[in-house]
Enzyme design. Structure first.
Site, mmCIF file in Angstrom:
data_model
loop_
_atom_site.group_PDB
_atom_site.id
_atom_site.type_symbol
_atom_site.label_atom_id
_atom_site.label_comp_id
_atom_site.label_asym_id
_atom_site.label_seq_id
_atom_site.Cartn_x
_atom_site.Cartn_y
_atom_site.Cartn_z
ATOM 1 N N HIS A 1 0.942 -1.110 -0.331
ATOM 2 C CA HIS A 1 0.047 0.452 0.016
ATOM 3 C C HIS A 1 0.847 1.887 -0.461
ATOM 4 O O HIS A 1 0.504 2.029 -0.338
ATOM 5 C CB HIS A 1 -0.320 -0.374 1.068
ATOM 6 C CG HIS A 1 -2.709 -0.667 0.941
ATOM 7 N ND1 HIS A 1 -2.243 -1.818 1.639
ATOM 8 C CD2 HIS A 1 -3.077 -1.103 0.656
ATOM 9 C CE1 HIS A 1 -3.521 -2.769 1.757
ATOM 10 N NE2 HIS A 1 -4.039 -2.096 0.589
ATOM 11 N N ASP B 1 -6.693 -0.095 -7.039
ATOM 12 C CA ASP B 1 -6.354 -0.682 -6.273
ATOM 13 C C ASP B 1 -7.454 -2.255 -6.013
ATOM 14 O O ASP B 1 -8.037 -2.466 -5.274
ATOM 15 C CB ASP B 1 -6.347 -0.503 -4.529
ATOM 16 C CG ASP B 1 -5.908 -1.190 -3.981
ATOM 17 O OD1 ASP B 1 -4.994 -2.307 -3.928
ATOM 18 O OD2 ASP B 1 -6.318 -0.829 -2.185
HETATM 19 N N1 SAM Z 1 -4.155 -5.290 -2.614
HETATM 20 C C1 SAM Z 1 -4.688 -6.256 -3.413
HETATM 21 C C2 SAM Z 1 -4.120 -6.833 -4.353
HETATM 22 O O1 SAM Z 1 -3.619 -6.749 -5.483
HETATM 23 O O2 SAM Z 1 -4.262 -8.432 -4.570
HETATM 24 C C3 SAM Z 1 -5.570 -5.607 -3.850
HETATM 25 C C4 SAM Z 1 -6.860 -5.546 -2.447
HETATM 26 S S1 SAM Z 1 -8.098 -4.846 -2.669
HETATM 27 C C5 SAM Z 1 -9.207 -6.229 -1.549
HETATM 28 C C6 SAM Z 1 -9.091 -5.141 -3.917
HETATM 29 C C7 SAM Z 1 -10.485 -4.719 -4.017
HETATM 30 O O3 SAM Z 1 -11.171 -4.569 -6.036
HETATM 31 C C8 SAM Z 1 -11.656 -5.264 -3.297
HETATM 32 O O4 SAM Z 1 -12.434 -5.098 -2.688
HETATM 33 C C9 SAM Z 1 -12.526 -5.796 -4.655
HETATM 34 O O5 SAM Z 1 -14.032 -5.756 -4.336
HETATM 35 C C10 SAM Z 1 -11.898 -4.605 -5.759
HETATM 36 N N2 SAM Z 1 -12.772 -4.726 -7.059
HETATM 37 C C11 SAM Z 1 -12.580 -5.628 -8.367
HETATM 38 N N3 SAM Z 1 -12.932 -5.505 -8.861
HETATM 39 C C12 SAM Z 1 -14.109 -4.124 -8.898
HETATM 40 C C13 SAM Z 1 -14.179 -3.019 -9.669
HETATM 41 N N4 SAM Z 1 -14.515 -3.693 -10.810
HETATM 42 N N5 SAM Z 1 -14.900 -1.707 -9.322
HETATM 43 C C14 SAM Z 1 -14.089 -1.309 -7.726
HETATM 44 N N6 SAM Z 1 -13.976 -2.431 -7.442
HETATM 45 C C15 SAM Z 1 -13.563 -3.609 -7.833
#
Ligand code: SAM
Length: 273
Positions: free
Chosen positions: A56, A148
């Site tokens: 992060h 992210d």
């Molecule tokens: N640091 C992590 C990694 O690289 O593996 C990412 C962590 S963060 C929890 C990822 C987030 O992106 C999840 O909470 C997921 O729900 C969100 N996410 C995935 N696709 C998305 C989209 N199309 N729009 C908004 N959020 C999204």
């Protein structure tokens, strides 16, 4: 129990106990492990408490310190609150976080708590929507957009599409996205390089994140002026009184020094080295 995340004939094993599970649009699992609490979405590790700052802090402080005054920030994804926590250290006027899955935020607030109160900060607005749709319809501009997102799959694959990048390009000065492991996830990494050629300048930088596939993690940063000058970055870091566990200005600059094979790969897609 041992949790194993597999990638192309390799695997990362970690010992822990499951403390939460829920099927929403993604399968959410939380474990208590030897590296602290761990968030898993659809079988893929998203963070462990022990190394999340290595991810992060590099995702957020590199773009924020390359901007002279980041005041309006958009985070797409980031449901665990780690990117939000780091962005607030720059004292922006407002941060919008667009997260597709409310259940991830709720589970992280309850069981992981790495946001350090960021979800409740009055400058923060959380919007539960698909980030792809949000940027398509958005009329506002941002100093920085931070993506992210999780590993490209059914929910998050559109976050590496050309259409998404083209919409983001119109809305911000600096754009950054996590761009997977260039060592082990070549297909995703190269799709990101290919589709992001809508930006004027692009660069790749690296961080070591032990619990991600191969540990070698990359970020794509894009914008108009991506020059990196240690003195400027240091001055901004000190003036903004940023406190970090992993990031520092020297690491910022050196994270853009890439191995030869990676330089050759990204040059094929027209990126700066
Ligand atoms: N640091 C992590 C990694 O690289 O593996 C990412 C962590 S963060 C929890 C990822 C987030 O992106 C999840 O909470 C997921 O729900 C969100 N996410 C995935 N696709 C998305 C989209 N199309 N729009 C908004 N959020 C999204």
């Amino acid at each position: 129990m041992w949790f194993v995340e597999k990638h192309d004939g390799t695997g990362f094993m970690i010992r822990g106990e499951k403390i939460f599970e829920k099927e929403s649009m993604q399968k959410i699992e939380i474990y208590s492990t030897s590296l602290g609490k761990m968030l898993v979405l659809d079988g893929k590790i998203q963070l462990t408490e022990k190394d999340e700052k290595m991810y992060h802090e590099m995702l957020v402080h590199v773009p924020m310190l390359m901007h002279p005054s980041p005041e309006k920030i958009l985070i797409i994804g980031g449901g665990d609150g780690g990117a939000l926590r780091e962005a607030l250290k720059h004292k922006p006027k407002e941060v919008k976080m667009v997260e597709i899955d409310k259940e991830v935020v709720e589970a992280c607030r309850k069981f992981i708590k790495i946001d350090d109160g960021a979800f409740d900060d009055e400058r923060v607005e959380i919007i539960y929507e698909d980030g792809v749709e949000f940027v398509k319809n958005c009329k506002e501009k941002f100093d920085i957009i931070i993506v992210d997102g999780s590993d490209p799959d059914a929910v998050s694959k559109p976050l590496i599409s050309r259409e998404f990048y083209a919409n983001c390009e119109k809305l911000c000065d600096i754009f950054v996205t996590q761009s997977q492991s260039p060592f082990l996830q070549n297909e995703h990494f190269e799709a990101i390089l290919k589709n992001s050629n809508v930006f004027k300048q692009r660069r790749i930088y690296l961080s070591f994140v032990p619990s991600y596939p191969s540990g070698m993690w990359s970020f794509l940063i894009a914008g108009e002026n991506l020059a990196i000058d240690l003195e400027t970055i240091k001055k901004r870091y000190e003036e903004r009184m940023i406190k970090t566990f992993h990031y520092n200005p020297e690491l910022h600059v050196s994270s853009f020094s890439l191995p030869t094979w990676l330089k050759e790969l990204i040059k094929k897609y027209g990126l700066l080295c």
